[in-house]
Scaffold this motif. Structure first.
Motif, PDB file in Angstrom:
ATOM      1  N   GLY A 108     -29.594   2.413  72.873  1.00 19.06           N
ATOM      2  CA  GLY A 108     -28.989   1.317  72.109  1.00 19.06           C
ATOM      3  C   GLY A 108     -29.453   1.229  70.665  1.00 19.06           C
ATOM      4  N   GLY A 109     -30.242   2.192  70.204  1.00 22.82           N
ATOM      5  CA  GLY A 109     -30.697   2.179  68.811  1.00 22.82           C
ATOM      6  C   GLY A 109     -31.901   3.087  68.663  1.00 22.82           C
ATOM      7  N   LEU A 110     -32.507   3.056  67.487  1.00 21.56           N
ATOM      8  CA  LEU A 110     -33.736   3.810  67.257  1.00 21.56           C
ATOM      9  C   LEU A 110     -34.824   2.815  66.865  1.00 21.56           C
ATOM     10  CD1 LEU A 110     -32.426   6.839  65.145  1.00 21.56           C
ATOM     11  CD2 LEU A 110     -33.072   6.856  67.564  1.00 21.56           C
ATOM     12  N   ALA A 111     -36.074   3.213  67.064  1.00 17.12           N
ATOM     13  CA  ALA A 111     -37.184   2.336  66.709  1.00 17.12           C
ATOM     14  C   ALA A 111     -37.427   2.410  65.201  1.00 17.12           C
ATOM     15  CB  ALA A 111     -38.434   2.757  67.477  1.00 17.12           C
ATOM     16  N   PRO A 112     -37.373   1.288  64.502  1.00 12.80           N
ATOM     17  CA  PRO A 112     -37.645   1.298  63.065  1.00 12.80           C
ATOM     18  C   PRO A 112     -39.084   1.743  62.814  1.00 12.80           C
ATOM     19  CG  PRO A 112     -36.798  -0.834  63.773  1.00 12.80           C
ATOM     20  CD  PRO A 112     -37.136  -0.059  65.009  1.00 12.80           C
ATOM     21  N   ILE A 113     -39.320   2.441  61.702  1.00 16.39           N
ATOM     22  CA  ILE A 113     -40.645   2.992  61.463  1.00 16.39           C
ATOM     23  C   ILE A 113     -41.652   1.888  61.129  1.00 16.39           C
ATOM     24  CG2 ILE A 113     -41.986   4.532  59.954  1.00 16.39           C
ATOM     25  CD1 ILE A 113     -39.428   6.329  59.965  1.00 16.39           C
ATOM     26  N   VAL A 114     -41.245   0.937  60.303  1.00 13.20           N
ATOM     27  CA  VAL A 114     -42.190  -0.111  59.911  1.00 13.20           C
ATOM     28  C   VAL A 114     -41.822  -1.451  60.536  1.00 13.20           C
ATOM     29  CG1 VAL A 114     -43.472  -1.068  57.964  1.00 13.20           C
ATOM     30  CG2 VAL A 114     -42.201   1.057  57.667  1.00 13.20           C
ATOM     31  N   THR A 115     -42.275  -1.688  61.743  1.00 14.75           N
ATOM     32  CA  THR A 115     -42.116  -3.001  62.350  1.00 14.75           C
ATOM     33  C   THR A 115     -42.965  -3.085  63.615  1.00 14.75           C
ATOM     34  OG1 THR A 115     -40.601  -4.597  63.338  1.00 14.75           O
ATOM     35  CG2 THR A 115     -40.073  -2.309  63.701  1.00 14.75           C
ATOM     36  N   SER A 148     -31.674  12.009  67.433  1.00 14.89           N
ATOM     37  CA  SER A 148     -31.418  12.766  66.212  1.00 14.89           C
ATOM     38  C   SER A 148     -32.720  13.196  65.550  1.00 14.89           C
ATOM     39  CB  SER A 148     -30.601  11.928  65.232  1.00 14.89           C
ATOM     40  OG  SER A 148     -29.313  11.747  65.749  1.00 14.89           O
ATOM     41  N   LEU A 149     -32.655  14.370  64.913  1.00 19.52           N
ATOM     42  CA  LEU A 149     -33.859  14.923  64.296  1.00 19.52           C
ATOM     43  C   LEU A 149     -34.030  14.429  62.870  1.00 19.52           C
ATOM     44  CD1 LEU A 149     -34.714  18.654  64.884  1.00 19.52           C
ATOM     45  CD2 LEU A 149     -35.921  16.598  65.560  1.00 19.52           C
ATOM     46  N   ASN A 150     -34.199  13.132  62.707  1.00 25.04           N
ATOM     47  CA  ASN A 150     -34.526  12.580  61.389  1.00 25.04           C
ATOM     48  C   ASN A 150     -35.809  11.765  61.576  1.00 25.04           C
ATOM     49  OD1 ASN A 150     -33.720  10.135  62.615  1.00 25.04           O
ATOM     50  ND2 ASN A 150     -31.614  10.463  61.974  1.00 25.04           N
ATOM     51  N   PRO A 151     -36.424  11.275  60.489  1.00 29.36           N
ATOM     52  CA  PRO A 151     -37.714  10.595  60.655  1.00 29.36           C
ATOM     53  C   PRO A 151     -37.674   9.467  61.684  1.00 29.36           C
ATOM     54  CG  PRO A 151     -37.297  11.016  58.353  1.00 29.36           C
ATOM     55  CD  PRO A 151     -36.045  11.433  59.080  1.00 29.36           C
ATOM     56  N   GLN A 152     -36.603   8.698  61.685  1.00 30.36           N
ATOM     57  CA  GLN A 152     -36.540   7.582  62.631  1.00 30.36           C
ATOM     58  C   GLN A 152     -36.405   8.072  64.079  1.00 30.36           C
ATOM     59  OE1 GLN A 152     -33.510   4.613  61.832  1.00 30.36           O
ATOM     60  NE2 GLN A 152     -34.631   3.160  63.101  1.00 30.36           N
ATOM     61  N   GLY A 153     -35.635   9.150  64.263  1.00 30.76           N
ATOM     62  CA  GLY A 153     -35.487   9.733  65.592  1.00 30.76           C
ATOM     63  C   GLY A 153     -36.808  10.268  66.104  1.00 30.76           C
ATOM     64  N   GLU A 154     -37.555  10.945  65.223  1.00 31.54           N
ATOM     65  CA  GLU A 154     -38.846  11.507  65.629  1.00 31.54           C
ATOM     66  C   GLU A 154     -39.873  10.418  65.897  1.00 31.54           C
ATOM     67  OE1 GLU A 154     -40.072  14.949  63.221  1.00 31.54           O
ATOM     68  OE2 GLU A 154     -37.925  15.228  62.861  1.00 31.54           O
ATOM     69  N   HIS A 155     -39.792   9.359  65.100  1.00 31.61           N
ATOM     70  CA  HIS A 155     -40.681   8.217  65.320  1.00 31.61           C
ATOM     71  C   HIS A 155     -40.395   7.604  66.694  1.00 31.61           C
ATOM     72  CE1 HIS A 155     -42.841   4.486  64.673  1.00 31.61           C
ATOM     73  NE2 HIS A 155     -41.730   3.826  64.957  1.00 31.61           N
ATOM     74  N   THR A 156     -39.125   7.454  67.008  1.00 28.43           N
ATOM     75  CA  THR A 156     -38.735   6.867  68.297  1.00 28.43           C
ATOM     76  C   THR A 156     -39.187   7.764  69.444  1.00 28.43           C
ATOM     77  OG1 THR A 156     -36.783   5.992  67.168  1.00 28.43           O
ATOM     78  CG2 THR A 156     -36.787   5.866  69.564  1.00 28.43           C
ATOM     79  N   ASP A 157     -39.046   9.072  69.263  1.00 28.99           N
ATOM     80  CA  ASP A 157     -39.482  10.055  70.256  1.00 28.99           C
ATOM     81  C   ASP A 157     -40.961   9.815  70.600  1.00 28.99           C
ATOM     82  OD1 ASP A 157     -40.628  12.610  71.245  1.00 28.99           O
ATOM     83  OD2 ASP A 157     -38.589  13.375  70.929  1.00 28.99           O
ATOM     84  N   MET A 158     -41.788   9.714  69.546  1.00 29.99           N
ATOM     85  CA  MET A 158     -43.226   9.517  69.746  1.00 29.99           C
ATOM     86  C   MET A 158     -43.516   8.174  70.409  1.00 29.99           C
ATOM     87  SD  MET A 158     -44.745  11.150  66.264  1.00 29.99           S
ATOM     88  CE  MET A 158     -45.782   9.745  65.944  1.00 29.99           C
ATOM     89  N   TYR A 159     -42.798   7.166  69.928  1.00 33.29           N
ATOM     90  CA  TYR A 159     -42.969   5.814  70.465  1.00 33.29           C
ATOM     91  C   TYR A 159     -42.656   5.780  71.965  1.00 33.29           C
ATOM     92  CZ  TYR A 159     -42.190   0.786  71.039  1.00 33.29           C
ATOM     93  OH  TYR A 159     -42.223  -0.516  71.480  1.00 33.29           O
ATOM     94  N   LEU A 160     -41.543   6.426  72.348  1.00 35.75           N
ATOM     95  CA  LEU A 160     -41.145   6.435  73.759  1.00 35.75           C
ATOM     96  C   LEU A 160     -42.162   7.188  74.612  1.00 35.75           C
ATOM     97  CD1 LEU A 160     -37.272   7.038  73.633  1.00 35.75           C
ATOM     98  CD2 LEU A 160     -38.483   4.885  73.993  1.00 35.75           C
TER      99      LEU A 160
END
Ligand SMILES: [Zn+2]
Length: 204
Positions: A108-115, A148-160
Motif C-alpha cells: 500500500g505504499g513505501l516507508a518514507p526515509i525521514v519519519t 522499486s529500486l530507488n532510495p525509498q524502495g531500498e529503505h522500505t526493504d531494510m525496514y521490512l
C-alpha cells in the motif's frame, strides 16, 4: 466555478495529471458523443460496487465484499511463498511475467526515509499477521520483497527485513529481495515481463 473547471478539479487529483492535462480531459469529453460519456459515467459509478479489496492480500479484484480474491482462494496457489509489492500495478506486471505462482501482499505504499510514523504509510501490522498465519498454517518458506529500486524502495526493504526478523527467527523462512535482478532506479511498474522473469529467477 463553471462545470468545465469543476470537472477539471477532479482530474487534477489523478496521479501524474496537472492543470493543463485536466482541462484537456474535459474538452476531450465535450467532443465525444453522449453515449461515450454516459458509458464512462456508468463505469465509474459501478466501480466501487463491483471491485473490492481482498481482505488477505489487499489486491483489488472483481467480487463480493469480504470475499477472498481468486489467487488467495485458488488451491493451486503456492502458499509457501509470499511476494510483497507496493501496489496493484506491480501485481499486473508480475502476473504478466508468468514466473510466479505464490501468494501476494500489497503493502500500500513505501516507508518514507525521514519519519518515525512509518507504520501509517504501509500495511505493516497486516503484513506481520499474514506472515505469522502463513508460517503457522501453510509452512511459509520464502518471503520475496519486490519493491522499486530507488532510495525509498531500498529503505522500505531494510525496514521490512528488520520488522520481519523476529518472525523469521521463530519460523525459519527465507527473506529475499527481487531488486538484484533489476538495475538501480527501476520501477517495478514499468519493467517488462522478461526483466521481471530474470529478477525472479535470480532472486537472492
Ligand atoms: Zn487475495
Amino acid at each position: 466555478m463553471n462545470p468545465i473547471e469543476k470537472l477539471a478539479t477532479y482530474f487534477k487529483e489523478f496521479p501524474g495529471i496537472g492543470e493543463r492535462q485536466s482541462k484537456r480531459f474535459v474538452y476531450f469529453l465535450l467532443h465525444k458523443n453522449p453515449n461515450y460519456v454516459n458509458d464512462l459515467g456508468n463505469n465509474i459509478l459501478s466501480l466501487k460496487n463491483l471491485i473490492h479489496q481482498c481482505p488477505s492480500c489487499f489486491l483489488f479484484f472483481e467480487g463480493d465484499k469480504n470475499e477472498l480474491c481468486d489467487i488467495c482462494k485458488d488451491k493451486k496457489t503456492d502458499r509457501t511463498s509470499l511476494l510483497i509489492i507496493e501496489k496493484d500495478a506491480d501485481y499486473e506486471n508480475i502476473k504478466k511475467s508468468k514466473n510466479y505462482s505464490g501468494m501476494y501482499f500489497i503493502l500500500g505504499g513505501l516507508a518514507p526515509i525521514v519519519t518515525k510514523e512509518t507504520p501509517s504509510f504501509i500495511r505493516l501490522k497486516e503484513l506481520l499477521s499474514t506472515i505469522e498465519t502463513r508460517a503457522k498454517h501453510d509452512n511459509l518458506k520464502e518471503v520475496i520483497i519486490a519493491l522499486s529500486l530507488n532510495p525509498q524502495g531500498e529503505h522500505t526493504d531494510m525496514y521490512l527485513r528488520e520488522k520481519m526478523s523476529p518472525l523469521q527467527e521463530k519460523y525459519g523462512f527465507k527473506i529475499v529481495s527481487l531488486g538484484r535482478g533489476l538495475s538501480t532506479g527501476t520501477e517495478l511498474e514499468y519493467s517488462d515481463g522478461e526483466t521481471i522473469k530474470n529478477a525472479l529467477r535470480n532472486r537472492q
